[in-house]
Design an enzyme around this catalytic site. Structure first.
Site, mmCIF file in Angstrom:
data_model
loop_
_atom_site.group_PDB
_atom_site.id
_atom_site.type_symbol
_atom_site.label_atom_id
_atom_site.label_comp_id
_atom_site.label_asym_id
_atom_site.label_seq_id
_atom_site.Cartn_x
_atom_site.Cartn_y
_atom_site.Cartn_z
ATOM 1 N N GLU A 87 0.822 -1.199 0.000
ATOM 2 C CA GLU A 87 0.000 0.000 0.000
ATOM 3 C C GLU A 87 0.864 1.261 0.000
ATOM 4 O O GLU A 87 0.565 2.246 -0.682
ATOM 5 C CB GLU A 87 -0.930 0.003 1.226
ATOM 6 C CG GLU A 87 -1.936 -1.140 1.236
ATOM 7 C CD GLU A 87 -1.400 -2.395 1.911
ATOM 8 O OE1 GLU A 87 -2.216 -3.237 2.303
ATOM 9 O OE2 GLU A 87 -0.163 -2.545 2.053
ATOM 10 N N TRP A 169 -7.226 43.383 -20.435
ATOM 11 C CA TRP A 169 -7.279 42.269 -19.481
ATOM 12 C C TRP A 169 -6.089 41.368 -19.734
ATOM 13 O O TRP A 169 -5.753 41.100 -20.890
ATOM 14 C CB TRP A 169 -8.579 41.485 -19.638
ATOM 15 C CG TRP A 169 -9.800 42.245 -19.285
ATOM 16 C CD1 TRP A 169 -10.683 42.830 -20.131
ATOM 17 C CD2 TRP A 169 -10.290 42.490 -17.956
ATOM 18 N NE1 TRP A 169 -11.696 43.429 -19.435
ATOM 19 C CE2 TRP A 169 -11.473 43.225 -18.095
ATOM 20 C CE3 TRP A 169 -9.843 42.161 -16.688
ATOM 21 C CZ2 TRP A 169 -12.208 43.647 -17.004
ATOM 22 C CZ3 TRP A 169 -10.578 42.566 -15.611
ATOM 23 C CH2 TRP A 169 -11.754 43.292 -15.767
ATOM 24 N N ARG A 183 -13.843 34.857 -4.991
ATOM 25 C CA ARG A 183 -14.415 35.919 -4.168
ATOM 26 C C ARG A 183 -15.611 35.399 -3.376
ATOM 27 O O ARG A 183 -15.785 35.729 -2.201
ATOM 28 C CB ARG A 183 -14.842 37.099 -5.049
ATOM 29 C CG ARG A 183 -13.680 37.872 -5.647
ATOM 30 C CD ARG A 183 -14.177 38.972 -6.577
ATOM 31 N NE ARG A 183 -13.073 39.704 -7.178
ATOM 32 C CZ ARG A 183 -13.223 40.645 -8.102
ATOM 33 N NH1 ARG A 183 -14.436 40.966 -8.534
ATOM 34 N NH2 ARG A 183 -12.170 41.264 -8.603
ATOM 35 N N ASP A 199 -7.254 51.279 -10.934
ATOM 36 C CA ASP A 199 -8.232 50.376 -11.547
ATOM 37 C C ASP A 199 -9.682 50.715 -11.222
ATOM 38 O O ASP A 199 -10.585 50.260 -11.925
ATOM 39 C CB ASP A 199 -7.960 48.928 -11.106
ATOM 40 C CG ASP A 199 -6.582 48.451 -11.537
ATOM 41 O OD1 ASP A 199 -6.014 49.060 -12.457
ATOM 42 O OD2 ASP A 199 -6.101 47.462 -10.949
ATOM 43 N N GLU A 287 -6.175 40.800 -3.530
ATOM 44 C CA GLU A 287 -6.090 41.130 -4.961
ATOM 45 C C GLU A 287 -5.364 42.457 -5.121
ATOM 46 O O GLU A 287 -5.880 43.398 -5.710
ATOM 47 C CB GLU A 287 -7.495 41.208 -5.574
ATOM 48 C CG GLU A 287 -8.247 39.892 -5.592
ATOM 49 C CD GLU A 287 -9.487 39.951 -6.478
ATOM 50 O OE1 GLU A 287 -9.384 40.488 -7.603
ATOM 51 O OE2 GLU A 287 -10.535 39.466 -6.055
#
Length: 555
Positions: A87, A169, A183, A199, A287
């Site tokens: 195993e 992007w 998120r 941004d 982020e």
């Protein structure tokens, strides 16, 4: 990991070579035929042990990916006494490919004179998977900060934006959808001041539905624009954390928008995360740009990384990278990810892994001698003040979020059932308002799947539609809460007994951010929930005393 065996036995001790049986098993009779073929393969492997393992049985093991319907990714058999069990060999050969797989053996795994390695090898990956599922809770418990995930998207040459700062992007639409999922699994999202300035993000799950995490902005100088999407809190709240004394006039401006501002003597990621730990946050998604990312990594608060790598090259000597200066000068100092996974997401590659090992929270039970040496005067909590906040606390059932349904009389004199006190409280903001939308709000909150969802809905609707909130709400909300609490502690005898057991103690709802119902971080809160519980406790004690007197008189 699942387990399939061909028979039962009492012990193997087995070992190595990895056979090349992947993709060799085919069948047309469905899963049962496939599984039978795999067990036969395990028997073939076991037969190679003949003559080498006496007095132990012949054992073979193979690990198949994909729950038993995929490729054979690891094999093993015992080829001599005193060597690794079959195993263990199979699991070692399969490595990370064990995850989600199935082990096939010709005999049931066991132990030999206390050697449990055969069984433990099979369950180790399963245990690891279970720990990963609850990694946020494990890390939070061990490190006393929320579980923090760093997410970024970069080009193939390691840039998160062009030299001009333009970044939309880098990753594909599919990758961005995955970010929305991340998120939705988080309590809050952290960004820095540069991200807000450059941004102007919304930081919401733009496809609608699901959980909306809190937005957190970290900025030392509070040099932020007056107009920003994050100052719109109609959908979800924003917290700005900054250095003490920074731009007091702008702090007042943000407060007028409904944005919460929290000051720190010295702003750093460790102190900020400890603060949000105190507020009960479990999982945080970062982020942010390279400078704040480097600071967070250096502070030791980042636990996992999700890096989306797009097949693009943009170049640029001054183009920013995902991680700023860490002070490392040699590759030997580089931080390695652990349990790394690779996934194709559209045209992009998602690389994820843990930056810190998953802590082992197995409790250490002291011996009798050690126990006797422990100071017997030490108690888990102060006998004079009892704090409660989350439902898993020792007195967590006192929380209005605890899962105890209640019944309350409605405006028509009928009993209505509410899933929790919080459901009842939030819905009553709109009860009795002669407006179809208000009535719909009550029903939506009533059907919310959790008290957290009910709270989010009630608060959000109150912000978005203040005209729908009953005009007397501020004057009646304490009474609404008290009646809901009284119903709860009247329905459940064990809760009644728990409350009465605290007689003589001060009850404090320890929420650090709710300064009305909670006690606040440093005792500055009004603690109305604790006050109501103590008032209810006095009332219940009075009823108990009256009942006792009546019993004595009757006797």
């Amino acid at each position: 990991m699942a387990l399939a065996v061909g028979a039962s036995y009492f012990s193997p001790i087995i070992l190595k070579p990895r056979a090349t049986f992947a993709n060799a098993v085919t069948c047309s009779g469905g899963n049962h035929a496939l599984e039978a073929a795999l067990v036969r393969r395990a028997a073939e492997l076991a037969d190679k042990s003949a003559g080498f393992t006496s007095p132990h049985p012949n054992v073979g093991c193979l690990v198949v990916s994909g729950g038993g319907g995929g490729d054979v990714v690891g094999e093993g058999y015992l080829y001599a006494q005193g060597t690794k069990p079959a195993e263990v060999q199979a699991v070692e050969a399969a490595g990370e490919r064990c995850r989600g797989g199935t082990a096939f053996l010709n005999l049931e795994p066991g132990d030999c004179h206390g050697d449990h390695t055969a069984v433990s090898a099979l369950v180790q990956e399963a245990q690891k998977a279970c720990r990963i599922v609850n990694a946020p809770l494990v890390y939070r418990s061990a490190s006393r900060v929320p579980f923090s995930v760093l997410k970024y998207a970069m080009t193939l040459d390691g840039k998160i934006a062009a030299s001009s700062g333009h970044a939309a992007w880098i990753s594909s639409k599919k990758s961005r959808s995955r970010v929305f999922e991340l998120r939705g699994r988080s309590d809050a999202i952290v960004v820095g001041g540069n991200t807000v300035r450059l941004d102007n993000p919304r930081l919401t799950a733009r496809h609608g539905g699901g959980h909306l995490p809190m937005r957190i902005v970290m900025t030392q100088t509070l040099d932020l624009p007056e107009e920003a999407h994050l100052w719109d809190i109609s959908e979800v709240s924003t917290i700005v954390v900054t250095q003490r004394g920074a731009r007091k006039s702008f702090q007042k401006y943000l407060a007028s928008k409904g944005v919460e501002v929290v000051e720190f003597d010295i702003l750093n990621p460790r102190d900020v995360m400890e603060y949000f730990y105190d507020r009960g946050y479990l999982s945080i998604l970062w982020e942010c740009g390279g400078a704040l990312t480097a600071s967070a990594i250096s502070s030791g608060v980042i636990h996992k990384v999700f890096a989306f790598v797009a097949p693009k090259i943009i170049g640029g000597k001054n183009a920013p990278s995902p991680v700023g200066e860490l002070g490392m000068v040699e590759m030997s100092q580089a931080l390695d990810l652990i349990d790394v996974c690779y996934e194709q997401v559209g045209p992009d590659m998602l690389v994820s892994g843990f930056l810190q090992p998953i802590p082992d929270l197995t409790p250490v039970i002291p011996s009798v001698d050690e126990t006797s040496a422990i100071d017997p005067t030490v108690t888990p909590y102060d006998s004079n003040i009892i704090f409660f906040y989350k439902t898993w606390d020792p007195y967590g059932a006192f929380s209005n979020f605890s899962p105890h349904p209640i019944q309350m009389l409605d405006e028509n004199g009928n009993y209505a059932t509410w899933s929790t006190v919080e459901h009842c409280y939030q819905a009553h903001k709109f009860v009795g308002v002669d407006n179809p939308l208000a009535r719909a709000c009550v029903e939506d909150i009533k059907s919310a799947k959790s008290p957290e969802e009910a709270a989010r809905m009630g608060r959000s609707l109150q912000r978005q539609h203040p005209d729908l909130v009953r005009s007397d709400w501020e004057s009646v909300k304490i009474d609404v809460m008290y009646r809901a609490l009284k119903s709860k502690f009247s329905i459940y005898p064990h809760l009644n007994n728990m409350l009465l057991s605290t007689t003589g103690s001060v009850l404090v709802e320890a929420s650090p951010h709710d300064l009305f119902w909670g006690g606040g971080r440093e005792g500055e809160g009004l603690n109305y929930l604790g006050r109501l519980l103590m008032q209810l406790r006095s009332e219940l004690l009075g009823e108990s005393s009256t009942t006792s007197e009546s019993t004595i008189l009757a006797a």
